[in-house]
Design an enzyme around this catalytic site. Structure first.
Site, PDB file in Angstrom:
ATOM      1  N   GLY A 100     -18.045   3.632  34.290  1.00  0.00           N
ATOM      2  CA  GLY A 100     -19.290   3.104  33.727  1.00  0.00           C
ATOM      3  C   GLY A 100     -20.182   4.157  33.112  1.00  0.00           C
ATOM      4  N   ARG A 103     -24.246   8.365  32.690  1.00  0.00           N
ATOM      5  CA  ARG A 103     -25.377   9.117  32.116  1.00  0.00           C
ATOM      6  C   ARG A 103     -25.618   8.708  30.671  1.00  0.00           C
ATOM      7  NH1 ARG A 103     -23.406  15.053  30.989  1.00  0.00           N
ATOM      8  NH2 ARG A 103     -21.242  14.621  30.549  1.00  0.00           N
ATOM      9  N   GLY A 135     -26.716  11.939  36.146  1.00  0.00           N
ATOM     10  CA  GLY A 135     -27.093  11.170  34.959  1.00  0.00           C
ATOM     11  C   GLY A 135     -27.688  12.007  33.840  1.00  0.00           C
ATOM     12  N   ARG A 199     -15.433   0.466  25.207  1.00  0.00           N
ATOM     13  CA  ARG A 199     -14.233   1.307  25.365  1.00  0.00           C
ATOM     14  C   ARG A 199     -13.085   0.465  25.908  1.00  0.00           C
ATOM     15  NH1 ARG A 199     -17.010   6.276  27.000  1.00  0.00           N
ATOM     16  NH2 ARG A 199     -19.139   5.969  26.263  1.00  0.00           N
ATOM     17  N   ASP A 269     -11.229   5.538  29.336  1.00  0.00           N
ATOM     18  CA  ASP A 269     -12.676   5.261  29.271  1.00  0.00           C
ATOM     19  C   ASP A 269     -13.302   6.000  28.096  1.00  0.00           C
ATOM     20  OD1 ASP A 269     -11.879   7.400  31.147  1.00  0.00           O
ATOM     21  OD2 ASP A 269     -14.013   7.867  31.161  1.00  0.00           O
ATOM     22  N   ASN A 270     -12.553   6.894  27.462  1.00  0.00           N
ATOM     23  CA  ASN A 270     -13.072   7.615  26.296  1.00  0.00           C
ATOM     24  C   ASN A 270     -12.416   7.146  25.004  1.00  0.00           C
ATOM     25  OD1 ASN A 270     -14.792   9.134  27.880  1.00  0.00           O
ATOM     26  ND2 ASN A 270     -13.368  10.833  28.109  1.00  0.00           N
TER      27      ASN A 270
END
Ligand code: AMP
Ligand code: MG
Length: 520
Positions: A100, A103, A135, A199, A269-270
């Protein structure tokens, strides 16, 4: 400041019911509402004029107190509710569960000139997804993200954009090399901009939790808002959606190979669902052409995300996305059929791209060998990728014996270019000359076309580091100099010739120049 707010994400997708900003697993939802952190002493360092215009803002807006406050998270735009997205992902080949926006905080979405943009602050404080971290982001990684995302845009590589770079005035503790030497660094905030920050991992987390209902809602939302050329949701449309993501992802990766960009952390996730380069972390630019190189020290052992593996990893990641979409399709065949075309398409597009770098416009069977042989020779001694391809445009098919001289500036250690290596180069130049003789365009025209795909200026790792070192001392001039330089990466810019040079020796093993960790 007049932004035309048009929220789609929060108005069309399920929200986390809990409003408290506590770290937790967030289920049956795509995002959590969260307010950015107040900063101690925010200062705007740079604003992208192109992005400002794209959003419908003015130079006067950029200088205003309101702009500073909104884009450092100190005030919230009227009629907006900032939020963090829920996603998961495979990190270095292993399922990592919920990750998730730990940051990143989305401020809102806006519309201007019929274009839709999501605005997101990176480094604006903790969210329910921050896990064990704070964050926040430091100045060094924020300068890198800010400069590189705009540079990639001007190179013609699909990417998220950057509107602004600010320091927060807060100190942020980081162990840069993960070696027990934590130190305080300047905190910073970048405002990133993209049509969407979704993503692969946003879809994966829902499939992993067997939350088919939310998965369907999210896929339908994505098709309606971001793949609107596709028909209304159906199994057929889901396959077309996957095929579009597949094509966009491959296109992006071919561009990375063209310009010598190594992302460094191609975790799922990227991977943007729109096929944009996203999450500039320990990325790097090839200096010496080397298929095994990765800038990411965290990946030093296996080099999973090395330059030469990026296309392969693209397929692996698309496989994970296909798995996530499977519950909606209930049969694998259609997804498999698309995935099975990857290797051939990637190979064809790669060769087409390399032909363009070499100034070849016809297609000959021998091209593949010419290209593979070149890649081998380029790696015999350290040879600068950018300088090699740029200077190659001066090669004359009538004078193959002058080839080595034309590219000699690309060699890092000229003494290492042994007689046997010279001989290999000369043979290659002879083959290249023969091949060029088959082309119909003039050498002047070829040169021009080669200059359009072989950049003269890229954000070499040491250049970003010079800008960071100066910025850490409060001098922000080099950020602007590089920003201006990289707006025209294909132009000759004779006044900026000093940046068309090999990495200096001092930068070879310097942290930040060739070695970067995930700590940011
Ligand atoms: P990255 O490796 O930067 O793509 O980040 C992987 C995950 O870690 C994402 O969920 C990020 O939001 C999260 N993350 C990275 N750095 C921080 C940080 N300083 N604070 C909170 N979360 C972070
Ligand atoms: Mg990330």
């Amino acid at each position: 400041m007049n932004l035309k707010i048009k929220d789609t994400f929060t108005s069309q997708l399920p929200a986390d019911a809990i409003l408290e900003n506590t770290r937790r697993q967030v289920e049956k939802a795509c995002f959590s509402y969260v307010t950015p952190k107040q900063t101690a002493n925010p200062e705007m360092l740079h604003v992208s004029p192109e992005m400002l215009k794209a959003l419908g803002l003015t130079a006067a807006d950029a200088k205003s107190e309101a702009f500073l406050n909104v884009f450092t998270g100190n005030s919230v735009l009227p009629n907006t509710k900032p939020f963090a997205m829920c996603y998961g992902g495979h990190q270095f080949g292993h399922w990592a569960g919920q990750l998730g926006d730990g940051r990143a905080i989305n401020l809102t979405e806006i519309e201007h000139n019929n274009k839709h943009w999501a605005l997101q602050l990176k480094g604006a404080g903790e969210t329910p997804y921050s896990r064990t971290a704070d964050g926040l982001a430091v100045l060094r990684s924020s300068v890198r993200e800010y400069l590189c995302s705009e540079a990639m845009f001007h190179l013609g590589v699909p990417t998220t954009r950057a509107l602004s770079l600010a320091v927060s005035g807060d100190a942020v503790l980081r162990d840069m090399l993960y070696d027990g030497n934590a130190a305080y660094e300047k905190g910073a905030i970048v405002c990133r901009v993209a049509p969407s920050f979704l993503r692969f991992g946003n879809f994966q987390i829902l499939a992993a939790r067997q939350d088919k209902e939310t998965l369907k809602t999210l896929v339908d939302y994505t098709i309606k808002n971001h793949f609107s050329h596709l028909s209304a949701p159906s199994k057929e449309t889901y396959l077309q959606f996957f095929e579009s993501v597949f094509n966009n992802t491959l296109e992006m990766l071919i561009h990375w190979q063209r310009v010598g960009f190594v992302h460094g952390v191609m975790n799922t996730d990227n991977m943007s669902i729109l096929g944009l380069t996203i999450d500039y972390g320990p990325y790097g630019w090839l200096e010496g052409y080397d298929a095994h190189w990765t800038p990411n020290t965290t990946d030093n052992q296996h080099k999973r995300y090395r330059f030469g593996a990026q296309l392969e990893i693209g397929l692996w990641n698309l496989f994970q996305l296909a798995n996530a979409l499977y519950p909606l399709l209930e049969e694998a065949e259609g997804l498999e059929n698309i995935l099975n075309t990857y290797n051939q398409k990637a190979a064809d597009q790669y060769i087409a791209m390399m032909r363009s770098k070499l100034g070849l416009f016809l297609e000959e069977d021998t091209d593949v060998e010419l290209i593979f042989t070149l890649e081998e020779i380029l790696q015999l001694t350290e040879t600068d990728m950018t300088i090699f391809f740029r200077n190659l445009s001066d090669f004359s098919a009538k004078k193959p014996s002058e080839g080595l001289q034309i590219i000699q500036d690309a060699f890092y250690v000229p003494n290492e270019v042994s007689d046997s290596i010279r001989q290999k180069w000369n043979l290659w130049f002879t083959d290249y000359a023969k091949r060029l003789e088959k082309e119909r365009i003039s050498s002047e025209e070829r040169k021009q076309k080669m200059h359009q795909v072989n950049p003269k200026y890229v954000l070499r790792n040491y250049m970003a580091q010079l800008a960071i070192d100066a910025a850490n001392k409060g001098d922000y001039q080099l950020i602007d100099d590089l920003f201006q330089l990289l707006k025209k990466p294909y132009d000759a810019q004779p006044e900026n010739e000093k940046w068309f040079a090999k990495r200096p020796d001092w930068a070879r093993h310097k942290v930040g120049c060739s070695m970067l960790s995930c700590s940011s």
